[in-house]
Write an enzyme that holds these catalytic residues in place. Structure first.
Site, PDB file in Angstrom:
ATOM      1  N   ASP A  78       0.722  -1.205   0.154  1.00 46.17           N
ATOM      2  CA  ASP A  78       0.079  -0.047   0.071  1.00 46.17           C
ATOM      3  C   ASP A  78       0.929   1.264   0.038  1.00 46.17           C
ATOM      4  O   ASP A  78       1.912   1.164   0.326  1.00 46.17           O
ATOM      5  CB  ASP A  78      -0.854  -0.088   1.165  1.00 46.17           C
ATOM      6  CG  ASP A  78      -0.234   0.029   2.576  1.00 46.17           C
ATOM      7  OD1 ASP A  78       0.911  -0.702   2.777  1.00 46.17           O
ATOM      8  OD2 ASP A  78      -0.439   0.976   3.432  1.00 46.17           O
ATOM      9  N   GLU A 145       0.181  -0.941   5.649  1.00 45.72           N
ATOM     10  CA  GLU A 145       1.096  -0.510   6.677  1.00 45.72           C
ATOM     11  C   GLU A 145       0.902   0.743   7.108  1.00 45.72           C
ATOM     12  O   GLU A 145       1.143   1.204   8.284  1.00 45.72           O
ATOM     13  CB  GLU A 145       2.637  -0.853   5.992  1.00 45.72           C
ATOM     14  CG  GLU A 145       3.714  -0.769   7.041  1.00 45.72           C
ATOM     15  CD  GLU A 145       4.294   0.789   7.015  1.00 45.72           C
ATOM     16  OE1 GLU A 145       4.835   1.046   7.972  1.00 45.72           O
ATOM     17  OE2 GLU A 145       3.824   1.562   6.144  1.00 45.72           O
TER      18      GLU A 145
END
Length: 486
Positions: A78, A145
């Site tokens: 991400d 994350e």
């Protein structure tokens, strides 16, 4: 023609460009997760994709290295999506517009997502390389994350055999991270009984001009927390002007950000209004003196305002006394890394509601027992004030391992490739390594990566030459690890 086709390492930048072609902001990772699975299928490798879109890919050791212990290569898929005000791109649906001048790579009018797409690209290139001697590889790609390590929290690690983890989520070449803080959010509540005014004068009190900053990276700089300072200012005002009643107080948006602005409302006896105003001016001067070297823009002001009620004097005294006792900032420094914060607290968000005061505190420490101790301290203070708390977002720290074999192996690989010594550091921020160390007993971990500047912003850029060096360091490390199986 691909924008990055002329850059080396060729395979790394080919994968990076393919990853950048699909949207992959936090919470929007299904497409890039499927893309990683597609790469695994193309390479004929075993893979697993879980319900939150984490992906694990396995590659057997190269011939002759079958007895070498497995190595885990890890990064997150991400990115933080940021764009300029004039950018029409829908980052939830469109890929990035990459640009390069041969020295740097960036994205037109948006963040690049080099944090951490370049790690994923390097790992995929290693998996695709049939000529590299390597031990058994376990490639782990986690999601979300950037919004609380959510993918690493959710990942089932029971089928991971490696006990050496190479995390490629660092942003300064030659700096190797070997420890990080764990953390927990403490949601606090102090009850407050309200009553109508009785002829008092109403005031709005504003605390502004503070620098703020991230509580992981800037808590050691001595900057003032507007939430903590406002509590102190109001307690001091109550001592000077007995009968002060708190009507409202609020500041901050995020628990992990040092609050830069707070606004409160209070009622004071009408015949002591002038004394209250004089106190605010005096306290403003005191704050300017205290924070001259680190937060010189601080200002404390007041102006009259209409109020329809406030806390009772007893509730006000209890609330302000409790706030004054709540710790803020650095609590302990690390002995292994001079200058590194070991334990800290940050009162990030504060809001008065009808039933009382709600405020959130981010607790950080790389020592689990110190993190627990700070939670105990907050619990004791709140209980003495008649309040309560709940915990959320509890993630483990990664304590420095003085006997890490992987650390020495990585430093050796770096010196071999780059001809100079690497630097060992620790961070007061949170990293996924902490969760992996907790989930995989005996895990030895190191985090490093290529030069990335201005991450999470439209100025984010990735250095090409640094990427090539870090990729070669990773390959050299795997060559060295593969030798253990010969």
């Amino acid at each position: 023609m691909a924008v990055l086709s002329g850059l080396e390492p060729k395979a790394v930048f080919e994968y990076f460009e393919k990853l950048c072609a699909v949207p992959h902001g936090s919470g929007n990772t299904k497409q890039i997760s499927d893309l990683c699975v597609g790469f695994a299928k193309e390479l004929g490798l075993r893979w697993r994709q879980d319900e939150v879109n984490n992906v694990v890919i396995w590659k057997d050791a190269s011939p002759g290295c079958e007895d070498a212990p497995p190595v885990i290569l890890q990064g997150h898929i991400d990115m933080v999506c940021v764009k300029t005000e004039d950018c029409a791109k829908d980052m939830a649906k469109e890929g990035l517009d990459l640009r390069t001048d041969g020295e740097w790579v960036w994205a037109e009018k948006t963040s690049l997502g080099g944090d951490n797409g370049i790690a994923v690209a390097m790992i995929l290139a290693i998996l695709a390389d049939g000529s590299l001697p390597h031990p058994p590889l376990e490639a782990v790609f986690t999601v979300d994350e950037e919004v609380g390590l959510e993918g690493a929290f959710a990942l089932d690690c029971s089928d991971l055999k490696g006990r050496k983890l190479v995390n490629l989520d660092s942003e300064e070449e030659g700096v190797f991270t070997v420890s990080c803080a764990g953390g927990v959010r403490v949601d606090c509540f102090l009850p407050g009984k309200r009553a109508p005014l009785n002829g008092e004068a109403g005031y709005k009190i504003s605390l502004e001009g503070l620098l703020g900053g991230h509580s992981g990276g800037e808590i050691h700089k001595g900057r003032a927390s507007a939430n903590q300072v406002m509590g102190r200012a109001l307690y001091s005002a109550m001592e000077r002007v007995p009968g002060l009643r708190l009507a409202d107080v609020r500041g901050g948006r995020f628990d992990n950000v040092i609050c830069s602005r707070n606004q409160a409302k209070a009622a004071v006896p009408a015949d002591r209004a002038g004394e209250f105003e004089a106190f605010i001016r005096e306290f403003d001067a005191a704050l300017k003196n205290e924070y001259a070297g680190c937060d010189g823009g601080v200002t404390l002001t007041c102006e009259k305002t209409a109020l329809d009620g406030a806390l009772t004097p007893e509730a006000t005294a209890n609330m302000l006394r409790t706030l004054l006792a709540v710790p803020q900032g650095v609590q302990a420094m690390n002995v292994d890394f001079p200058g590194l914060v070991q334990t800290s607290l940050n009162m990030g968000v504060m809001e008065m509601k009808e039933d009382g005061l709600y405020f959130g505190i981010s607790v950080r420490s790389c020592i689990a027992t110190q993190k627990d101790m700070m939670v105990q301290r907050l619990k004791a203070i709140l209980e003495l004030g008649g309040g309560s708390f709940t915990l959320r977002g509890n993630y483990p720290g990664w304590q420095y391992d003085r006997n890490s074999a992987l650390r020495e192996e990585v430093l050796g690989a770096y010196k071999s490739v780059c001809g100079k010594q690497g630097t060992i550091e620790a961070t007061h921020g949170g990293l996924e390594c902490g969760l992996f160390v907790e989930k995989l007993p005996g895990l030895d971990a190191v985090s490093f990566g290529p030069e990335l500047h201005d991450v999470h912003s439209v100025k984010e850029r990735l250095n090409v030459a640094s990427t090539q060096r870090v990729y070669e360091v990773t390959r050299e490390l795997l060559r060295r690890e593969s030798a253990a199986g010969k």
